[in-house]
Enzyme design. Sequence first.
Site, mmCIF file in Angstrom:
data_model
loop_
_atom_site.group_PDB
_atom_site.id
_atom_site.type_symbol
_atom_site.label_atom_id
_atom_site.label_comp_id
_atom_site.label_asym_id
_atom_site.label_seq_id
_atom_site.Cartn_x
_atom_site.Cartn_y
_atom_site.Cartn_z
ATOM 1 N N SER A 55 -38.492 -23.613 -54.083
ATOM 2 C CA SER A 55 -37.480 -24.651 -54.312
ATOM 3 C C SER A 55 -38.167 -25.925 -54.784
ATOM 4 C CB SER A 55 -36.683 -24.938 -53.023
ATOM 5 O OG SER A 55 -37.538 -25.447 -52.013
ATOM 6 N N ILE A 57 -39.858 -29.204 -56.344
ATOM 7 C CA ILE A 57 -40.860 -29.461 -57.373
ATOM 8 C C ILE A 57 -41.654 -28.200 -57.698
ATOM 9 C CG2 ILE A 57 -42.935 -30.790 -57.946
ATOM 10 C CD1 ILE A 57 -41.803 -33.063 -56.222
ATOM 11 N N SER A 187 -47.999 -38.000 -52.975
ATOM 12 C CA SER A 187 -46.791 -38.816 -52.994
ATOM 13 C C SER A 187 -47.173 -40.243 -53.320
ATOM 14 C CB SER A 187 -46.101 -38.769 -51.631
ATOM 15 O OG SER A 187 -45.062 -39.729 -51.545
ATOM 16 N N TYR A 200 -46.218 -39.261 -42.271
ATOM 17 C CA TYR A 200 -46.235 -38.725 -43.637
ATOM 18 C C TYR A 200 -47.183 -39.539 -44.518
ATOM 19 C CZ TYR A 200 -44.484 -37.289 -48.240
ATOM 20 O OH TYR A 200 -44.373 -36.828 -49.524
ATOM 21 N N LYS A 204 -50.604 -38.171 -46.412
ATOM 22 C CA LYS A 204 -50.842 -38.255 -47.853
ATOM 23 C C LYS A 204 -52.075 -39.109 -48.169
ATOM 24 C CE LYS A 204 -47.577 -35.535 -49.045
ATOM 25 N NZ LYS A 204 -47.934 -34.174 -49.521
#
Length: 333
Positions: A55, A57, A187, A200, A204
Amino acid sequence: MFFTVIGVGVFCYGVFYSILLCLLDCDLQLAFYEKFGKSVRRLQGKVVFITGASSGIGEHTAIALAKHGIKLVLTARRQAELERVKQICITSSGGKLTNNDVLVLPMDLLDFNSHKKVFDLAVQHFGQIDILFNNAGRSQRANWEHIDMTVDKELFDLDVFSVINLTRIAIKYFSTKGYGHVAVNSSIAGVVGAPYSGTYCGAKHAIHGYYNSLRTEKLGTDLQLTVSVICPGPTFSNFLQESFTGTAGQKYGNTTVSTDRRMTGERCGQLCAVTLANKINECWLGVFPLIPFVYVAVYFPVIRDIVLKVFGPKRLFKLRDSKDIDLSEVQAI
């Protein structure tokens, strides 16, 4: 007179540069390569291994590559969804790919012991892997001080340690060939810290540290290794709905709507494919005003701090998620 000409030239360059940033949905380097760089079709004959391909990207990157006849290894937990993506890829290829050119391998990234087995199956099937694209991961929405340490560990296991483990397996394989390409879907939150996503953002930023160190370490060695870090901003997918919160086992549950200011999955997948084809080290993706903001945040930290104080965390959150923050939804229960 000479310095006046230079001053005018610098001013005009700055104005032109600023206008471009407002018009583009990616950084200037990626925009240049999309227009004048190598076509994605240059990867035809290569094999790209994609995680999280069922699903979002990952799916749209697979489709963008399939249109140019690039062979694919699609991995994720949901086999039925992988089979769906496979059929779309074969159809989108316009006859360039057959059933044997798109390999579906269900894999749970949290089962670290399965990584090498799955990777070896892909090598056995195609005889080669040329690019590893670590795309799978989950985001998070939570009030920083209310995040349970269990969430930190679970998110890092998925977004960092699974990526590093699979990447190390790939590099050991690439070392036998003398060349290879590893890429990771990071991200914008890995470039500029975002509010209400502490774990998060930490994950990253960690990915950037690992991959930047890897890129530097392999310079001038016998292994010709390309290391790409792709940094999308908000994109239409189920990413937000599946996000961690501050409580273990809980999902954020919010969904996107058509009026949100987000990049489409198709556009993001296309830009990811361009990044892989042109071996770009790092790129930023996002709709206005995200790209100008990131440039200011990275290159003009004093201005960044002023902007952050003026806008505040709630308005920055709304810029990111196209909705107001409800702290009752993101603090631990």
